[in-house]
Write an enzyme that holds these catalytic residues in place. Structure first.
Site, PDB file in Angstrom:
ATOM      1  N   ALA A 209       0.829  -1.207   0.000  1.00  0.00           N
ATOM      2  CA  ALA A 209       0.000   0.000   0.000  1.00  0.00           C
ATOM      3  C   ALA A 209       0.863   1.256   0.000  1.00  0.00           C
ATOM      4  O   ALA A 209       0.595   2.217  -0.732  1.00  0.00           O
ATOM      5  CB  ALA A 209      -0.926  -0.006   1.220  1.00  0.00           C
ATOM      6  N   TYR A 210       1.905   1.244   0.816  1.00  0.00           N
ATOM      7  CA  TYR A 210       2.810   2.401   0.895  1.00  0.00           C
ATOM      8  C   TYR A 210       3.520   2.608  -0.438  1.00  0.00           C
ATOM      9  O   TYR A 210       3.563   3.732  -0.960  1.00  0.00           O
ATOM     10  CB  TYR A 210       3.821   2.167   2.017  1.00  0.00           C
ATOM     11  CG  TYR A 210       4.813   3.290   2.196  1.00  0.00           C
ATOM     12  CD1 TYR A 210       4.410   4.502   2.743  1.00  0.00           C
ATOM     13  CD2 TYR A 210       6.145   3.134   1.843  1.00  0.00           C
ATOM     14  CE1 TYR A 210       5.314   5.541   2.924  1.00  0.00           C
ATOM     15  CE2 TYR A 210       7.059   4.162   2.018  1.00  0.00           C
ATOM     16  CZ  TYR A 210       6.641   5.365   2.560  1.00  0.00           C
ATOM     17  OH  TYR A 210       7.533   6.388   2.736  1.00  0.00           O
ATOM     18  N   ALA A 211       4.059   1.531  -1.016  1.00  0.00           N
ATOM     19  CA  ALA A 211       4.763   1.642  -2.300  1.00  0.00           C
ATOM     20  C   ALA A 211       3.822   2.115  -3.396  1.00  0.00           C
ATOM     21  O   ALA A 211       4.200   2.942  -4.242  1.00  0.00           O
ATOM     22  CB  ALA A 211       5.393   0.303  -2.676  1.00  0.00           C
TER      23      ALA A 211
ATOM     24  N   SER B  46       1.178   4.031  -3.110  1.00  0.00           N
ATOM     25  CA  SER B  46       0.898   5.464  -2.949  1.00  0.00           C
ATOM     26  C   SER B  46       2.083   6.311  -3.389  1.00  0.00           C
ATOM     27  O   SER B  46       1.904   7.385  -3.981  1.00  0.00           O
ATOM     28  CB  SER B  46       0.538   5.767  -1.485  1.00  0.00           C
ATOM     29  OG  SER B  46       1.650   5.557  -0.622  1.00  0.00           O
TER      30      SER B  46
END
Length: 321
Positions: free
Chosen positions: A195-197, A199
């Site tokens: 999810a972080y990557a 975004s």
């Protein structure tokens, strides 16, 4: 005898030469810092998540450079503490009193109103530093779609919504700069941080496109991408990481940079109007190279690491503010 004299002469000259080179480098860096600070003097600089480690350092370097700061953060008490820290050490004859604005970038609905409040502070914005970020770690199947959306709001929709709200002011004045503090994961996905990557990839793509679109209006778009920004006191944990290539590889990826280093680079990026900066040691740079030109090898290394990880019990997802 001649050879002996030449050897003695070389021994004497080498320290002097080293000292001279060190002095030149020191002077060059000192002049560079002075020029960077003079470039932001009297500029209206907006910093999001100013109460984070990097936000505080950016606030410090831009405030000492004579910028007119608008500091944004989610907690009023922490903003006031930062305000007091800045004015307590600054020379009031060469600095401006910072303005404080409450802003939670993950709350998309409030950003338009906050953007108006930001513009009301000085009537314009010269430099916007998009610094806010939210992290999550865990296997894809254990991260809820709701949390995926929150990460995307904080790291993608929040920054682009604020940028869109302030951009017309820059375009109408035909001047301005937007700085995105991104991450290596805007270019390179790391397992258990999907999810972080995602975004960060999205933000990278948006600002790359925006850069080309606003060039004709003399608005500069910059991205500064460190590997990881570590806390003030946390160092890489020791351990037998060399037991596998994957562990060694990702230990090097996890080496973070200090917030002060990133803040100084953000200042240089602004003063020199750099378009893209990648702050990393040799291993992450090599990883990007391998990912681009030898994807099969890169994916094989990643997959072997994931298999190792899945042999162990993975902890519950961790959320970071």
């Amino acid at each position: 005898m001649f050879i002996v004299k030449m050897g003695v002469l070389a021994v004497l000259i080498f320290p002097l030469l080293l000292f001279g080179i060190s002095g030149i480098i020191y002077i060059y860096r000192a002049v560079g810092r002075l020029m960077s600070k003079s470039a932001v003097q009297n500029k209206v600089v907006v910093i999001t998540d100013a109460i984070s480690g990097l936000g505080k350092e950016c606030s410090r370097v831009f405030h000492s450079g004579g910028a007119r700061l608008v500091l944004c953060g989610k907690t009023w008490e922490k903003l006031e503490a930062l305000y007091n820290a800045l004015i307590s050490v600054a020379d009031p004859s060469v600095t401006f009193t910072p303005k404080l604005v409450l802003l939670d970038l993950s709350d998309i609905n409030c950003i338009q109103d906050v953007a108006k409040e930001i513009l009301d502070c000085y009537g314009c914005v010269d430099i916007l530093i998009n610094n806010a970020s939210m992290k999550v770690k865990g296997p894809v199947q254990s991260i809820s779609l709701e949390l995926d959306k929150k990460i995307m709001d904080a790291n993608y929709f929040g920054p682009i919504t604020l940028t869109k709200a302030l951009l017309p002011n820059m375009i109408s004045r035909r001047t301005g700069q937007v700085v995105l503090v991104n991450n290596i994961q805007g270019k390179l996905g790391v397992p258990f941080r999907a999810a972080y990557a995602a975004s960060k990839h999205a933000a990278q793509g948006f600002f790359d496109c925006l850069r080309a679109e606003v060039e004709e209006f003399d608005v500069c778009i910059s991205t500064v991408s460190p590997t990881f920004i570590r806390s003030y006191h946390v160092q890489p944990e020791p351990g037998n990481w060399e037991a596998s290539i994957w562990k060694f590889f990702f230990r090097k990826l996890a080496y973070g940079v200090h917030p002060m280093e990133v803040a100084e680079e953000v200042l240089r990026t602004v003063s020199r109007k750099k378009q893209e900066v990648f702050m990393a040691n040799a291993i992450p740079k090599a990883a990007l190279y391998i990912r681009t030109f030898f994807p099969e090898l890169f994916f094989a290394i990643i997959a072997s690491g994931v298999k190792e990880k899945q042999k162990l019990e993975f902890p519950p997802p961790e959320r970071y503010p």
